[in-house]
Write a protein that holds these residues in place. Sequence first.
Motif, PDB file in Angstrom:
ATOM      1  N   MET A  97       0.830  -1.207   0.000  1.00 55.73           N
ATOM      2  CA  MET A  97       0.000   0.000   0.000  1.00 55.73           C
ATOM      3  C   MET A  97       0.863   1.255   0.000  1.00 55.73           C
ATOM      4  SD  MET A  97      -1.713  -0.395   3.799  1.00 55.73           S
ATOM      5  CE  MET A  97      -2.030  -2.149   3.893  1.00 55.73           C
ATOM      6  N   VAL A  98       0.298   2.322  -0.520  1.00 57.40           N
ATOM      7  CA  VAL A  98       0.964   3.626  -0.463  1.00 57.40           C
ATOM      8  C   VAL A  98       0.161   4.510   0.479  1.00 57.40           C
ATOM      9  CG1 VAL A  98       1.555   5.723  -1.738  1.00 57.40           C
ATOM     10  CG2 VAL A  98       2.067   3.473  -2.719  1.00 57.40           C
ATOM     11  N   ILE A  99       0.871   5.017   1.489  1.00 55.24           N
ATOM     12  CA  ILE A  99       0.226   5.851   2.493  1.00 55.24           C
ATOM     13  C   ILE A  99       0.507   7.312   2.140  1.00 55.24           C
ATOM     14  CG2 ILE A  99       2.193   5.473   4.064  1.00 55.24           C
ATOM     15  CD1 ILE A  99       0.105   5.607   6.346  1.00 55.24           C
ATOM     16  N   VAL A 100      -0.555   8.082   2.056  1.00 51.60           N
ATOM     17  CA  VAL A 100      -0.465   9.433   1.509  1.00 51.60           C
ATOM     18  C   VAL A 100      -0.540  10.476   2.628  1.00 51.60           C
ATOM     19  CG1 VAL A 100      -1.526  11.067  -0.100  1.00 51.60           C
ATOM     20  CG2 VAL A 100      -1.555   8.612  -0.618  1.00 51.60           C
ATOM     21  N   GLY A 101       0.508  11.291   2.709  1.00 49.24           N
ATOM     22  CA  GLY A 101       0.546  12.415   3.659  1.00 49.24           C
ATOM     23  C   GLY A 101       0.218  13.695   2.934  1.00 49.24           C
ATOM     24  N   PHE A 102      -0.541  14.584   3.568  1.00 44.99           N
ATOM     25  CA  PHE A 102      -1.031  15.770   2.852  1.00 44.99           C
ATOM     26  C   PHE A 102      -0.945  17.067   3.660  1.00 44.99           C
ATOM     27  CE2 PHE A 102      -4.406  13.251   4.747  1.00 44.99           C
ATOM     28  CZ  PHE A 102      -5.025  14.171   5.583  1.00 44.99           C
ATOM     29  N   ASP A 103      -0.395  16.994   4.911  1.00 46.19           N
ATOM     30  CA  ASP A 103      -0.260  18.223   5.699  1.00 46.19           C
ATOM     31  C   ASP A 103       0.805  18.036   6.786  1.00 46.19           C
ATOM     32  OD1 ASP A 103      -1.477  16.686   7.685  1.00 46.19           O
ATOM     33  OD2 ASP A 103      -3.392  17.750   7.601  1.00 46.19           O
ATOM     34  N   HIS A 104       0.907  19.008   7.695  1.00 44.15           N
ATOM     35  CA  HIS A 104       1.973  18.967   8.715  1.00 44.15           C
ATOM     36  C   HIS A 104       1.900  17.741   9.617  1.00 44.15           C
ATOM     37  CE1 HIS A 104       3.941  22.730   7.923  1.00 44.15           C
ATOM     38  NE2 HIS A 104       2.785  23.355   7.890  1.00 44.15           N
ATOM     39  N   ALA A 144       3.700   8.634  -0.016  1.00 45.57           N
ATOM     40  CA  ALA A 144       3.615   9.751  -0.962  1.00 45.57           C
ATOM     41  C   ALA A 144       3.406  11.007  -0.122  1.00 45.57           C
ATOM     42  CB  ALA A 144       2.450   9.562  -1.926  1.00 45.57           C
ATOM     43  N   VAL A 145       4.068  12.080  -0.503  1.00 46.23           N
ATOM     44  CA  VAL A 145       3.951  13.315   0.280  1.00 46.23           C
ATOM     45  C   VAL A 145       3.601  14.482  -0.637  1.00 46.23           C
ATOM     46  CG1 VAL A 145       5.485  12.550   2.117  1.00 46.23           C
ATOM     47  CG2 VAL A 145       6.464  13.741   0.165  1.00 46.23           C
ATOM     48  N   GLY A 146       2.641  15.278  -0.195  1.00 45.76           N
ATOM     49  CA  GLY A 146       2.236  16.431  -0.998  1.00 45.76           C
ATOM     50  C   GLY A 146       1.377  17.362  -0.167  1.00 45.76           C
ATOM     51  N   TRP A 147       1.013  18.473  -0.793  1.00 47.84           N
ATOM     52  CA  TRP A 147       0.196  19.451  -0.077  1.00 47.84           C
ATOM     53  C   TRP A 147      -1.208  19.465  -0.660  1.00 47.84           C
ATOM     54  CZ3 TRP A 147       2.013  20.882   4.330  1.00 47.84           C
ATOM     55  CH2 TRP A 147       1.317  21.847   5.051  1.00 47.84           C
ATOM     56  N   HIS A 148      -2.202  19.227   0.185  1.00 48.07           N
ATOM     57  CA  HIS A 148      -3.580  19.090  -0.288  1.00 48.07           C
ATOM     58  C   HIS A 148      -4.126  20.432  -0.783  1.00 48.07           C
ATOM     59  CE1 HIS A 148      -7.740  17.785  -0.432  1.00 48.07           C
ATOM     60  NE2 HIS A 148      -7.299  16.545  -0.254  1.00 48.07           N
ATOM     61  N   PRO A 149      -4.878  20.425  -1.900  1.00 51.84           N
ATOM     62  CA  PRO A 149      -5.388  21.693  -2.440  1.00 51.84           C
ATOM     63  C   PRO A 149      -6.322  22.452  -1.491  1.00 51.84           C
ATOM     64  CG  PRO A 149      -6.319  19.787  -3.612  1.00 51.84           C
ATOM     65  CD  PRO A 149      -5.191  19.279  -2.768  1.00 51.84           C
ATOM     66  N   VAL A 150      -7.043  21.741  -0.642  1.00 54.00           N
ATOM     67  CA  VAL A 150      -7.929  22.431   0.308  1.00 54.00           C
ATOM     68  C   VAL A 150      -7.114  23.374   1.204  1.00 54.00           C
ATOM     69  CG1 VAL A 150      -9.414  22.081   2.326  1.00 54.00           C
ATOM     70  CG2 VAL A 150      -9.758  20.690   0.287  1.00 54.00           C
ATOM     71  N   VAL A 163       7.672   7.307  -2.870  1.00 53.86           N
ATOM     72  CA  VAL A 163       7.559   6.837  -4.255  1.00 53.86           C
ATOM     73  C   VAL A 163       6.772   7.789  -5.157  1.00 53.86           C
ATOM     74  CG1 VAL A 163       7.854   4.388  -3.711  1.00 53.86           C
ATOM     75  CG2 VAL A 163       5.563   5.414  -3.582  1.00 53.86           C
ATOM     76  N   ALA A 164       6.198   8.847  -4.592  1.00 56.70           N
ATOM     77  CA  ALA A 164       5.439   9.811  -5.411  1.00 56.70           C
ATOM     78  C   ALA A 164       5.258  11.102  -4.629  1.00 56.70           C
ATOM     79  CB  ALA A 164       4.065   9.238  -5.784  1.00 56.70           C
ATOM     80  N   LEU A 165       4.951  12.182  -5.343  1.00 59.10           N
ATOM     81  CA  LEU A 165       4.554  13.428  -4.685  1.00 59.10           C
ATOM     82  C   LEU A 165       3.037  13.572  -4.828  1.00 59.10           C
ATOM     83  CD1 LEU A 165       7.241  16.144  -5.539  1.00 59.10           C
ATOM     84  CD2 LEU A 165       7.164  14.567  -3.619  1.00 59.10           C
ATOM     85  N   GLY A 166       2.387  13.936  -3.744  1.00 54.81           N
ATOM     86  CA  GLY A 166       0.928  14.097  -3.755  1.00 54.81           C
ATOM     87  C   GLY A 166       0.354  13.582  -2.442  1.00 54.81           C
ATOM     88  N   GLU A 167      -0.900  13.831  -2.121  1.00 56.50           N
ATOM     89  CA  GLU A 167      -1.771  14.260  -3.168  1.00 56.50           C
ATOM     90  C   GLU A 167      -1.732  15.769  -3.337  1.00 56.50           C
ATOM     91  OE1 GLU A 167      -6.041  13.535  -2.004  1.00 56.50           O
ATOM     92  OE2 GLU A 167      -5.074  12.455  -0.366  1.00 56.50           O
ATOM     93  N   MET A 168      -1.849  16.168  -4.592  1.00 53.30           N
ATOM     94  CA  MET A 168      -1.886  17.573  -4.981  1.00 53.30           C
ATOM     95  C   MET A 168      -2.999  17.700  -6.019  1.00 53.30           C
ATOM     96  SD  MET A 168       1.303  17.717  -7.680  1.00 53.30           S
ATOM     97  CE  MET A 168       2.546  16.888  -6.725  1.00 53.30           C
ATOM     98  N   GLY A 169      -3.374  18.930  -6.331  1.00 55.81           N
ATOM     99  CA  GLY A 169      -4.413  19.071  -7.358  1.00 55.81           C
ATOM    100  C   GLY A 169      -5.303  20.268  -7.080  1.00 55.81           C
ATOM    101  N   LEU A 198       9.868  12.447  -9.651  1.00 52.19           N
ATOM    102  CA  LEU A 198       8.909  11.518  -9.041  1.00 52.19           C
ATOM    103  C   LEU A 198       7.551  11.704  -9.719  1.00 52.19           C
ATOM    104  CD1 LEU A 198       9.487  11.697  -5.152  1.00 52.19           C
ATOM    105  CD2 LEU A 198       9.915   9.724  -6.653  1.00 52.19           C
ATOM    106  N   PRO A 199       6.773  10.632  -9.859  1.00 57.79           N
ATOM    107  CA  PRO A 199       5.412  10.783 -10.388  1.00 57.79           C
ATOM    108  C   PRO A 199       4.509  11.469  -9.364  1.00 57.79           C
ATOM    109  CG  PRO A 199       5.778   8.515  -9.690  1.00 57.79           C
ATOM    110  CD  PRO A 199       7.085   9.240  -9.500  1.00 57.79           C
ATOM    111  N   ILE A 200       3.320  11.888  -9.819  1.00 57.75           N
ATOM    112  CA  ILE A 200       2.434  12.657  -8.944  1.00 57.75           C
ATOM    113  C   ILE A 200       1.071  11.977  -8.773  1.00 57.75           C
ATOM    114  CG2 ILE A 200       3.581  14.850  -9.354  1.00 57.75           C
ATOM    115  CD1 ILE A 200       1.631  15.525 -11.502  1.00 57.75           C
ATOM    116  N   ILE A 201       0.454  12.258  -7.637  1.00 63.70           N
ATOM    117  CA  ILE A 201      -0.893  11.737  -7.350  1.00 63.70           C
ATOM    118  C   ILE A 201      -1.842  12.932  -7.291  1.00 63.70           C
ATOM    119  CG2 ILE A 201      -2.335  10.535  -5.665  1.00 63.70           C
ATOM    120  CD1 ILE A 201       0.196   9.025  -4.779  1.00 63.70           C
ATOM    121  N   ILE A 202      -2.880  12.871  -8.124  1.00 63.67           N
ATOM    122  CA  ILE A 202      -3.774  14.022  -8.283  1.00 63.67           C
ATOM    123  C   ILE A 202      -5.086  13.842  -7.523  1.00 63.67           C
ATOM    124  CG2 ILE A 202      -5.003  15.461  -9.949  1.00 63.67           C
ATOM    125  CD1 ILE A 202      -1.908  15.489 -10.187  1.00 63.67           C
ATOM    126  N   HIS A 203      -5.396  14.842  -6.694  1.00 65.46           N
ATOM    127  CA  HIS A 203      -6.702  14.947  -6.042  1.00 65.46           C
ATOM    128  C   HIS A 203      -7.536  15.926  -6.861  1.00 65.46           C
ATOM    129  CE1 HIS A 203      -9.578  15.461  -2.622  1.00 65.46           C
ATOM    130  NE2 HIS A 203      -9.699  16.657  -3.164  1.00 65.46           N
TER     131      HIS A 203
END
Length: 255
Positions: free
Chosen positions: A33-40, A59-65, A88-94, A123-128
């Motif tokens: 599984m890929v566990i997605v972090g999106f904030d602090h 995967a690490v990224g900054w959530h659009p909200v 393994v990826a940047l995101g979620e972003m979008g 790195l590939p990206i994960i889109i929200h």
Amino acid sequence: MLFDTHVHLNVSHFDDDREEVLQRAKDAGVEKMVIVGFDHETIPKAIEMAEKYDYMYAAVGWHPVDAIDMTDKELEWLEKLSSHPKVVALGEMGLDYHWDKSPKNIQIEVFRKQIQLAKKVNLPIIIHNREATEDIIQVLQEEKAEEVGGIMHCYNDSVDYVDACLAMNFYISLGGPVTFKNATLPKEVAKYVPDDRLLIETDCPFLAPHPNRGKRNEPAYVKLVAEKIAELREQSYEEISTKTTENAKRFFGIK
Ligand SMILES: [Zn+2]
Ligand SMILES: [Zn+2]
């Protein structure tokens, strides 16, 4: 074997029974599984869990909200984390036009910066995406996101946009909504996406598949998603689970 490409086991919903949830995932055949972090809070927790469990990646990224909260400091932080061996990826972003905490122009700016970072660190990206498909595709095209590729996570829009995503080296990931009785769009998409671009996810604790709709979601339920997709595509469950796992490993560069 199943690969849940989008989990949030790093949120407080799982604080009381995380180990039991992981055991049920294992019992259901969830191999990775890929566990997605999106904030602090969730980003360090995603890294910590990926370090602890060999079958878990981050995967690490900054959530659009929360785009309005992202400064250069956060962007530098993401860049630093991007070289971590389990990231393994940047995101979620979008873009997320459902909530209005962050104005659209700021969301777009933060989205662009993260795509540019992904290209810099390769790195590939994960889109929200929520209610923003056309703007997302436009930004991805303008930023030449095809150079890194990505995942449209929990894809929930018309099949008409799928070709544009595929043309940019994107994969389409389906989650719980494909099992919802009244959901037509994800079912059409499930039948349309080519074999080698299809992924599955839970996005747990959110969007639990039927018959658990409305309850807390967990990785074991990704099996329900795979079963539904197999039924819709008139393929065997084994075929869908094998294919989506192979696709996820190729996409994330996991052996
Ligand atoms: Zn999301
Ligand atoms: Zn998510």
